[in-house]
Design an enzyme around this catalytic site. Structure first.
Site, PDB file in Angstrom:
ATOM      1  N   ASN A 396      34.504  47.507  48.201  1.00 45.09           N
ATOM      2  CA  ASN A 396      34.021  48.653  47.443  1.00 45.09           C
ATOM      3  C   ASN A 396      34.182  48.455  45.935  1.00 45.09           C
ATOM      4  OD1 ASN A 396      33.130  51.255  46.791  1.00 45.09           O
ATOM      5  ND2 ASN A 396      33.989  52.099  48.656  1.00 45.09           N
ATOM      6  N   ASP A 397      35.393  48.679  45.444  1.00 46.76           N
ATOM      7  CA  ASP A 397      35.581  48.629  43.986  1.00 46.76           C
ATOM      8  C   ASP A 397      35.268  47.257  43.400  1.00 46.76           C
ATOM      9  OD1 ASP A 397      36.489  51.282  44.059  1.00 46.76           O
ATOM     10  OD2 ASP A 397      38.507  50.603  44.584  1.00 46.76           O
ATOM     11  N   VAL A 398      35.473  46.197  44.168  1.00 43.63           N
ATOM     12  CA  VAL A 398      35.298  44.837  43.618  1.00 43.63           C
ATOM     13  C   VAL A 398      33.827  44.455  43.459  1.00 43.63           C
ATOM     14  CG1 VAL A 398      37.509  44.028  44.524  1.00 43.63           C
ATOM     15  CG2 VAL A 398      35.436  43.771  45.904  1.00 43.63           C
ATOM     16  N   ALA A 437      39.880  53.162  44.316  1.00 45.25           N
ATOM     17  CA  ALA A 437      39.901  53.679  42.949  1.00 45.25           C
ATOM     18  C   ALA A 437      39.444  55.130  42.881  1.00 45.25           C
ATOM     19  CB  ALA A 437      39.024  52.823  42.045  1.00 45.25           C
TER      20      ALA A 437
END
Length: 474
Positions: A396-398, A437
């Site tokens: 997701n965040d990466v 996050a």
């Protein structure tokens, strides 16, 4: 051979094996050898310690054996946990290491204090003792908190907890502990010294908890690495207190490797130590609510399998969702089918993907994905514009482009895998919830992105089944 020389020889061999263990574990191809080397080194260290006690006429080796048996009884079931629980197991290991160092330091101080043994409480030893208990006990409670967060224990908040003057309070607490430590170093045998000693312990225990409270899930791999460094440094201090060279060297190896890894991970996230420890990364509670209004485009696994089968280059981006679903073996099945169809398949590995350093490498190694197809972020980003499909599995965040463009985003500045630069994107996701996050992922709302909602293992299995039914795309 002199018995004392034999003990030192065992320690020397053990030290060499610890060093080789680190070297071998730095490469997936030799990692297994590194683990065996570390086990052999620890076994020799225990044998050397028992032999040292025996030749000096000591009678307390039964206590050592008892601790060895107790440690083995706890360690064996911990070794059986699933791969998804490895991060919290690692945190527990750090907690045990920190507790051991703290308890040894406490026992040594009160032993010497009770005897009024001023030479044994020299300023040098007192510096080591204070460092040992400070780092040891804060590592103990900090690691327990980290393990609880990773295990999603109900009574431990998963999201960062912040409050006014939090950083000032935490730093103040640490300054008071250091001040008490300095007073102890100067007056180790004063009547008030034992109370000050216990005060340092209580402050260290409290600081460990307060240090982890503002940490969000995305920062947890870095924090675990920092706690690893603290545990190693406390072992170094313990080695000076016990005058044990093996402990000093092994602790230095542990502490320095944890510190280097933390620096690498901070660079990978474009953040500083202070920002990780005091930045409360991941606190964006309103972002997900706003994201509800955005529309996802879903697709079927049958259609996605056709696109994958027609591609020349597919880049798979694994994340924690892959670990939760234990989908690594289904991913291997999909990988084999794509390769059989003439598709080039690469895995893009982000340094902080998952919940501990190297989490994705471990999972993919278990499925025996060839190491050559695991590509680091900096290298794979150059190939992303040529990728026909970026297949996101539980990440997701990466892969969130907001890290590049949105200055208001809590992940702004964090290097990401440029999945949005592939010609098409398929994302496997359990739900519409945001990542660690706490923010929505812009990638999932692009025109080129199609969502495949569901458990990663089931969805990848469906993709593989459709590919097998088609019998080839090229």
């Amino acid at each position: 051979m002199n018995p004392e020389n034999l003990v030192q020889l065992l320690y020397l061999i053990s030290t060499a094996l610890f060093i080789m263990s680190l070297k071998w574990m730095s490469d997936p191809a030799t990692a297994r050898k590194g683990v065996f080397s570390g086990v052999a080194a620890m076994l020799l260290a225990v044998v050397g310690t028992l032999a040292g006690v025996s030749i000096t006429g000591g009678t307390h080796y039964w206590w050592i054996l008892g601790a060895f048996i107790l440690g083995s009884a706890i360690g064996y079931p911990l070794a059986q946990v699933p791969l998804t629980a490895v991060p919290q197991r690692t945190a527990l290991s750090h907690a045990f290491g920190g507790l051991a160092a703290g308890l040894v330091g406490t026992a040594k101080y009160f032993l010497y204090f009770g005897r009024g043994d001023a030479p044994s409480l020299s300023p040098f030893i007192m510096v080591a003792l204070v460092a040992e208990i400070l780092l040891g006990f804060l590592t103990f409670t900090g690691s327990l908190m980290a393990a609880g967060k990773l295990q999603e224990v109900k009574w431990i908040p998963q999201r960062p907890v912040t409050y006014p003057l939090q950083n000032v309070g935490n730093i103040g607490l640490l300054i008071v502990a250091v001040g008490l430590g300095l007073a102890l170093i100067l007056n180790p045998l004063a009547g008030w010294a034992p109370y000050a000693f216990m005060g340092v312990i209580l402050l260290a225990l409290a600081f460990g908890v307060l240090m982890i409270l503002p940490i969000g899930g995305a920062d947890m791999p870095t924090v675990i690495s920092i706690l690893n460094a603290y545990a190693g440094l406390s072992a170094v201090a313990m080695g000076f207190v016990l005058n044990n060279k093996l402990l000093i060297i092994a602790g230095a190896l542990d502490g320095s490797s944890g510190l280097i890894l933390s620096i690498i991970m901070c660079k990978a996230m474009n953040r500083s130590f202070a920002n990780v420890l005091f930045g409360a990364f991941g606190q964006a509670p309103q972002a997900s609510a706003a994201g509800e209004a955005k529309a996802y485009k879903s697709d079927t696994t049958e259609s996605a399998a056709q696109v994958l089968g027609q591609a020349n280059l597919v880049v798979i981006v694994p994340g924690y969702g892959l670990a939760v679903a234990q989908a690594q073996h289904k991913v291997r099945e999909l990988y084999d089918l794509l390769k059989k169809n003439g598709v080039t398949v690469k895995f893009a590995i982000h340094p902080v993907a998952g919940r501990m350093p190297g989490h994705m490498n471990v999972l993919l190694a278990e499925a025996e994905i060839p190491y050559d197809d695991l590509v680091e972020m900096d290298v794979i980003n150059g190939d992303m514009p040529q990728a026909d499909v970026a297949l996101i599995i539980g990440a997701n965040d990466v892969v969130n482009p907001a890290a590049r463009s949105d200055k208001s985003s809590p992940i702004f500045g964090m290097p990401i895998i440029d999945a949005d630069r592939a010609r098409a994107v398929y994302a496997i996701k359990r739900s519409k919830n945001p990542g660690f996050a706490g923010i929505d992922n812009e990638l999932y709302f692009l025109d080129k992105t199609f969502m495949l909602f569901g458990d990663a293992k089931a969805v990848v299995g469906e993709l593989a089944r459709h590919l097998a039914d088609e019998g080839g795309g090229h």
